[in-house]
Design an enzyme around this catalytic site. Sequence first.
Site, mmCIF file in Angstrom:
data_model
loop_
_atom_site.group_PDB
_atom_site.id
_atom_site.type_symbol
_atom_site.label_atom_id
_atom_site.label_comp_id
_atom_site.label_asym_id
_atom_site.label_seq_id
_atom_site.Cartn_x
_atom_site.Cartn_y
_atom_site.Cartn_z
ATOM 1 N N HIS A 1 0.851 -1.196 0.000
ATOM 2 C CA HIS A 1 0.000 0.000 0.000
ATOM 3 C C HIS A 1 0.884 1.243 0.000
ATOM 4 O O HIS A 1 1.510 1.564 1.006
ATOM 5 C CB HIS A 1 -0.908 -0.045 1.236
ATOM 6 C CG HIS A 1 -1.883 1.073 1.329
ATOM 7 N ND1 HIS A 1 -2.418 1.507 2.517
ATOM 8 C CD2 HIS A 1 -2.443 1.863 0.373
ATOM 9 C CE1 HIS A 1 -3.250 2.500 2.292
ATOM 10 N NE2 HIS A 1 -3.271 2.741 1.004
ATOM 11 N N GLU B 1 3.071 0.630 3.292
ATOM 12 C CA GLU B 1 2.356 -0.218 4.252
ATOM 13 C C GLU B 1 2.125 -1.570 3.582
ATOM 14 O O GLU B 1 1.235 -1.715 2.746
ATOM 15 C CB GLU B 1 1.009 0.436 4.635
ATOM 16 C CG GLU B 1 0.273 -0.270 5.752
ATOM 17 C CD GLU B 1 -1.110 0.340 6.033
ATOM 18 O OE1 GLU B 1 -1.782 0.829 5.099
ATOM 19 O OE2 GLU B 1 -1.531 0.318 7.203
ATOM 20 N N ASN C 1 -5.471 3.640 7.348
ATOM 21 C CA ASN C 1 -6.798 4.138 6.994
ATOM 22 C C ASN C 1 -7.866 3.698 7.985
ATOM 23 O O ASN C 1 -8.869 4.383 8.189
ATOM 24 C CB ASN C 1 -7.187 3.696 5.577
ATOM 25 C CG ASN C 1 -6.451 4.521 4.532
ATOM 26 O OD1 ASN C 1 -5.901 5.586 4.845
ATOM 27 N ND2 ASN C 1 -6.401 4.036 3.310
#
Length: 694
Positions: A431, A443, A481
């Site tokens: 990510h 990530e 997130n």
Amino acid sequence: MTEAVLYSLSGNVAVLTVNNPPVNALGQAVRQGLIEGLARANTDAAAQAVVIVGGGRTFIAGADIREFGKPPQAPDLNSVLTAIEASPKPVVAAIHGTALGGGLEVALSCHWRAAVPTAQVGLPEVKLGILPGAGGTQRLPRLVGPQMALEMITSGNPIAAKKALEVGVVDHVADGDVTAVGVAFAAQVVAEKRPLALVSQRNEKVTGVDPALFEAFRKGMEKKAKGFFSPWRCVDAVEAACTLPFAEGLKRERELFMQCMESPQRAAQIHAFFSEREAGKIPGLPADVQPKAIKSAAVLGAGTMGGGIAMNFANAGIPVKILEVSQEALSRGLGVIEKNYATSVQRGSMKQEAMDRALKLISGTQRYEDIGDADIVVEAVFEEMGVKKEVFKKLDAIMKPGAVLATNTSTLDIDEIAAATKRPQDVIGTHFFSPANVMKLLENVRGKASSPETIATVMQLGKTLRKVAVLAGNCDGFIGNRMLAGYLREANFLLEEGASPQQVDNALEAFGLAMGPFRMSDLAGLDVGWRIRKGKAHLRPQDERYSAVADQLCEQGRFGQKTGAGFYKYEGRNAIPDPVVEEIILASAKAQGIQRRAISDEEIVQRCMYPLVNEGALILEEGIAIRSSDIDITYLFGYGFPVYRGGPMFWAEQIGLDKVLATIREFHKVHGKAWTPAPLLVRSAEAGKGWPKG
Ligand code: 3HC
Ligand code: NAI
């Protein structure tokens, strides 16, 4: 002699080799060893000069940071430097690798400095929330003048040997074995009978300096050093070098150094330093697992993320093919990449040759057959499970055996994506953060079947791409997130309760975030979240509080900066408060029967930041993050959390988990279920402890 500094003779030169791997930090044994080595050299009739050199890959990388905050152990570093300066025989520092912090300070107290061309020298203390505390702020300006010293000390960035020679930090640069270079230079000094050169006695560069220089420098760093404690003390210390005699300047430096050492920012920044290194260590991976070599790459999708990800590979010298669905999308994506590079060249942050080299490594295609031989493929197509599965089925069919199949999804289930292939062991999340060519965080998200080798490969990929990689487990939103959801929720609720977008943004920017939530949402585009919320609307419990302000802005076509209006209206990039937004907020509050009130900046910070901490505790307990410091690293490198606060989890520890819990319990009473304290937070706080370690 301690084992930490080895003594030998090379001709008529005594060589003190610092032997404290991996980076020859100046721990107690090294300090003791240097003093003893000097004493021995000075009584050794065969030695006419002394060379100090680092064993292994580098000169001395600075004080031993692990000793900070512990009781001091004699001898201190300043005694070592005093002993060097007092040596009747010439002392030469022979530098390879990096001479950093206390390491450079050792070199600056030597009579001369020789280096190999690949060496670098610098005073990076400011990055740890401190300042050079062993004479660096007093000696460096005496060599290079205050302006250059200010730049080096407040940026913390090292300079290369060639530049160091030009500006006078080193006296001699030569190619070859570093000890031989140092010994030859020392022998020359002896042969020429050069008088001993002490930096502390050179004053010509620091007398008669216009005080306006310091004021101008302080003004110039206002934006970059906002919120930081130590850069300002660095300037004070260099100013002292220009206004006080050397010995008094040293005293002033010490006072300022101690102020920094006692600052909570020092603890936070050192936490960040070690956490960054810790994040790369994955418990449970077999010791012999080797990352796969990544010599070629492919990226699916040339959109916002795909383009940036491809640039990362090219910047690291890895050829990369981008696959798109249409020639039009491909041309557009490649065009954006070229434009981004051109902007960097224009700004001077990249050389034209580097741009040309990178562009040569990037090519486009529409055919899967063309990418089959890549060592890794990173998928960055639309965020829809159906599309992702279809794409992974195709990848399964064409990628060579053992290729890593990575997805850049920001929310979707890695295991479900992996199940579309017959090789889930090779599938993993990588990510990236937008803009992917700039943001430092990677990530990585392990699926339940991701093999140790696949994990090791993407962790290594972080280093190859010069990013900081964190390993997360698979859940909705992963680490970053998932935590952000509560932060945004509360920011929106605060609007209805009485705050304005600018008050919320300003409070959080004063806290140290690079950008507040509303300016950030406007920049990212409000339509993205709107689409996601509409897709998930049926899942939302009816009794749950919901702020429709952002949805209503989107219904009016206000998608943020790209449409010239969102939570603010825009003149260029300037965000201007908009009465239309206020009306929407007031109407939304009224519709829900919310009594608006004055809200303090302190409440804004707690309401927006404590959800990060509470969710972080859940993430930690579920094993989604390996350790609390990985959560901190995620926020420092991916979300603009201020490094001087160490990351949300460290920040909470500094406040005291008991105090954080007490406030969360208050919010729970007033605002309900979303504020249910995480069990790990309750246990840690009630035990009077910080987060569990390791
Ligand atoms: N003290 C203690 N440990 C240190 C250290 C230091 N100064 N510098 C590095 N280490 C440790 C790291 O934590 C790491 O440990 P680990 O293997 O257990 O994780 C190990 O050494 C290797 O470090 P890196 O992984 O960072 O190795 P690299 O080769 O990538 O980088 C480096 C080497 C450029 C030297 C980098 O480690 C670095 O920047 N170190 C910090 C340098 C620094 O800030 N020096 C100033 C210290 S403060 C000071 O000197 C105060 C003085 O003015 C009084
Ligand atoms: P985007 O819409 O800018 O780009 C997607 C691109 O994929 C488009 O160019 C499209 O033509 C192409 N594409 C669609 N289907 C394809 C297929 N089957 N084969 C090849 N190409 C195809 O989207 P963006 O923002 O780049 O997002 C891509 C992925 O990255 C998504 O999974 C998103 O969740 C994730 N992500 C996005 C971030 C962001 O800030 N935009 C941040 C981190 C992750």
